[in-house]
Write a protein that holds these residues in place. Structure first.
Motif, mmCIF file in Angstrom:
data_model
loop_
_atom_site.group_PDB
_atom_site.id
_atom_site.type_symbol
_atom_site.label_atom_id
_atom_site.label_comp_id
_atom_site.label_asym_id
_atom_site.label_seq_id
_atom_site.Cartn_x
_atom_site.Cartn_y
_atom_site.Cartn_z
ATOM 1 N N TRP A 35 0.859 -1.177 0.000
ATOM 2 C CA TRP A 35 0.000 0.000 0.000
ATOM 3 C C TRP A 35 0.894 1.224 0.000
ATOM 4 O O TRP A 35 1.623 1.474 0.952
ATOM 5 C CB TRP A 35 -0.894 -0.007 1.243
ATOM 6 N N ARG A 36 0.898 1.951 -1.091
ATOM 7 C CA ARG A 36 1.816 3.080 -1.217
ATOM 8 C C ARG A 36 1.256 4.091 -2.192
ATOM 9 O O ARG A 36 0.281 3.825 -2.894
ATOM 10 C CB ARG A 36 3.186 2.587 -1.711
ATOM 11 N N LYS A 37 1.894 5.249 -2.206
ATOM 12 C CA LYS A 37 1.528 6.288 -3.173
ATOM 13 C C LYS A 37 2.150 5.941 -4.516
ATOM 14 O O LYS A 37 3.359 5.715 -4.600
ATOM 15 C CB LYS A 37 2.089 7.640 -2.707
ATOM 16 N N LEU A 38 1.346 5.925 -5.559
ATOM 17 C CA LEU A 38 1.893 5.673 -6.891
ATOM 18 C C LEU A 38 2.614 6.920 -7.391
ATOM 19 O O LEU A 38 2.292 8.040 -7.004
ATOM 20 C CB LEU A 38 0.775 5.318 -7.870
ATOM 21 N N LEU A 39 3.577 6.697 -8.260
ATOM 22 C CA LEU A 39 4.276 7.807 -8.902
ATOM 23 C C LEU A 39 3.542 8.134 -10.202
ATOM 24 O O LEU A 39 2.840 7.277 -10.752
ATOM 25 C CB LEU A 39 5.724 7.390 -9.193
ATOM 26 N N PRO A 40 3.707 9.370 -10.713
ATOM 27 C CA PRO A 40 2.939 9.754 -11.911
ATOM 28 C C PRO A 40 3.077 8.759 -13.073
ATOM 29 O O PRO A 40 2.104 8.423 -13.720
ATOM 30 C CB PRO A 40 3.529 11.117 -12.278
ATOM 31 N N GLY A 41 4.270 8.255 -13.332
ATOM 32 C CA GLY A 41 4.462 7.326 -14.442
ATOM 33 C C GLY A 41 3.778 5.984 -14.244
ATOM 34 O O GLY A 41 3.675 5.186 -15.169
#
Ligand code: ZN
Length: 449
Positions: free
Chosen positions: A291-297
């Motif tokens: 569970w984490r923040k996705l990066l824009p790419g």
């Protein structure tokens, strides 16, 4: 239809009885209801009659409702510290179905949970311990998605056998009663012989998620058999409180790859990884397992990006398509649609829906310097896709003029509104569709010597 459903119900009951413990009731009925919802109660489920013929209702939603005979009805939910049952049911029914299909489908679902989380409006997130039942999208993202990912991470941590043993202990101890997350944790602790207090506190009581990056990666020795790296959690997104996570890393070495895990419980963590050949790049959690923040790419465009926009602009490249595109936009978009002239992109920040014949679309995209029709899309009489390249969000409708009328486009818009997680769809003359996603890849961090 009812035979198919009876068979499916029986398969689900057998499966969950084996996994968890005997089915707690002697009958199960599926009742078709005019209300478009799935709703599980002891021994019966209501499924909207309008959706019963969709295969995913029988394959997925039905399993979910049957499993509520165990989670939610067989063991009732003490919600004082949050609802454990929706996430567990999602994990053992909806997600298990994808795992049966294969790792690609499973990964796509995990990625979907993270993507939904990334799309949450700032400030609307509440902890899982405050989730009681689905009221709106924001609560579903946490109560279903985050909770299911928590069980996924717990299973990785305990191993599959201990995890399933914990499930059976929980069922044996609380069947017919009421239980909360604390009782569930105790069952997993017993099975896994591990203290899970910190794990549950972190995912239940906190909001936010780690945002991970690689601060440095280098090869320290001439032989190239080691990789030294430093992992960092962004302090802004976690209130300067580090999350405790087991971070999967994929290290590329020449032609092959090496998957390792780094246990991290501070804002920064240095690690040395032994490699059999010189490492060339490293990726953080490329299979979306935490569970984490996705990066824009990691979030290639999907239809939902535009469906949910407050205002969309609409361009018809052929005058006779004007009414049709307006009807499409109205059915497709939750926001307001504004017709604009083609030509210079005046308010280029707003998402755009553009429609035209295939050749007109090609010319239009070229004139903007945007990517033309992606090869991946299968040929059809109507092809709709999200522009894959960076820049203004754009829904492109390339359509055979022979099938273009307002009614057709309106139906297409309504259909796509329910397919928000896709990047493209292609519809044949017979009306069947193929659809897909643009590839998602976590950034590869190159390794300096
Ligand atoms: Zn449910």
């Amino acid at each position: 239809l009812s035979d198919e459903y009876l068979d499916a119900v029986q398969r689900f009951i057998e499966r969950y009885s084996t996994e968890i413990g005997p089915y707690p009731y002697s009958i199960f009925s599926v009742v078709s209801s005019p209300i478009p919802t799935g709703f599980g109660m002891p021994t019966l489920t209501y499924l909207g009659e309008a959706v019963l013929h969709y295969p995913f209702i029988r394959d997925i939603s039905l399993g979910h409702e049957v499993l509520h005979s165990w989670w939610g009805n067989g063991v009732r939910v003490d919600t004082s510290r949050g609802n454990w049952a929706e996430g567990l049911t999602t994990f053992m029914a909806d997600y298990a179905y994808r795992e049966d299909q294969g790792e690609q489908a499973a990964m796509r679902m995990r990625h979907g949970w993270l993507r939904d989380y990334a799309a949450l409006a700032p400030g609307s997130e509440r902890p899982l311990s405050a989730f009681h039942a689905r009221h709106h999208t924001a609560s579903a993202v946490i109560g279903y998605g985050k909770a299911a990912m928590m069980y996924y991470q717990l299973r990785s941590r305990l191993g599959k056998d201990a995890f399933m043993q914990g499930i059976r202990i929980f069922w044996a101890e609380h069947r017919g009663g009421t239980a909360g997350f604390d009782e569930l944790r105790a069952a997993f602790e017993k099975a896994g012989r591990k203290d899970l207090t910190g794990f549950f506190e972190q995912w239940l009581d906190r909001t936010g998620a780690p945002e991970l990056r690689i601060a440095s990666a280098r090869i320290p020795n001439a032989a190239g058999t080691e990789l030294e790296l430093e992992l960092v959690q962004d302090a802004r997104s976690n209130g300067a409180q580090p999350f405790s996570v087991s971070v999967p890393l994929r290290v590329r070495t020449g032609g092959s790859g090496l998957d390792v895990r780094i246990e991290m419980s501070a804002l920064r963590k240095k690690a040395t990884i032994a490699t059999d050949a010189r490492a060339s790049s490293v990726q953080i959690d490329p299979a979306f397992e935490i569970w984490r923040k996705l990066l824009p790419g990691e979030m290639p465009p999907i239809f939902r990006d535009v469906i949910a926009a407050e205002v969309v602009e609409v361009v018809a490249l052929e005058p006779k398509m004007q009414a049709g595109v307006a009807a499409f936009a109205k059915a497709f978009s939750e926001g307001k649609a504004v017709a604009v002239e083609s030509g210079p992109e005046a308010r280029a920040l707003r998402p755009l829906i553009v429609a035209g014949s295939k050749s007109a679309i090609d010319r239009y995209l070229e004139s903007l310097g945007r990517a033309t029709r992606p090869e991946q899309i299968e040929k059809g009489s109507a092809e709709v896709w999200m522009a894959p390249d960076p820049g203004r969000q754009m829904v492109v409708i390339a359509i055979d003029p022979a099938v273009t009328n307002a009614e057709y486009l309106e139906r297409l818009g309504r259909r796509l509104r329910h397919l928000g997680s896709y990047s493209w769809i292609s519809i044949t003359e017979q009306g069947t569709s193929r659809r897909g996603h643009w590839p998602t890849e976590t950034p590869r961090v190159p390794i300096t010597e």
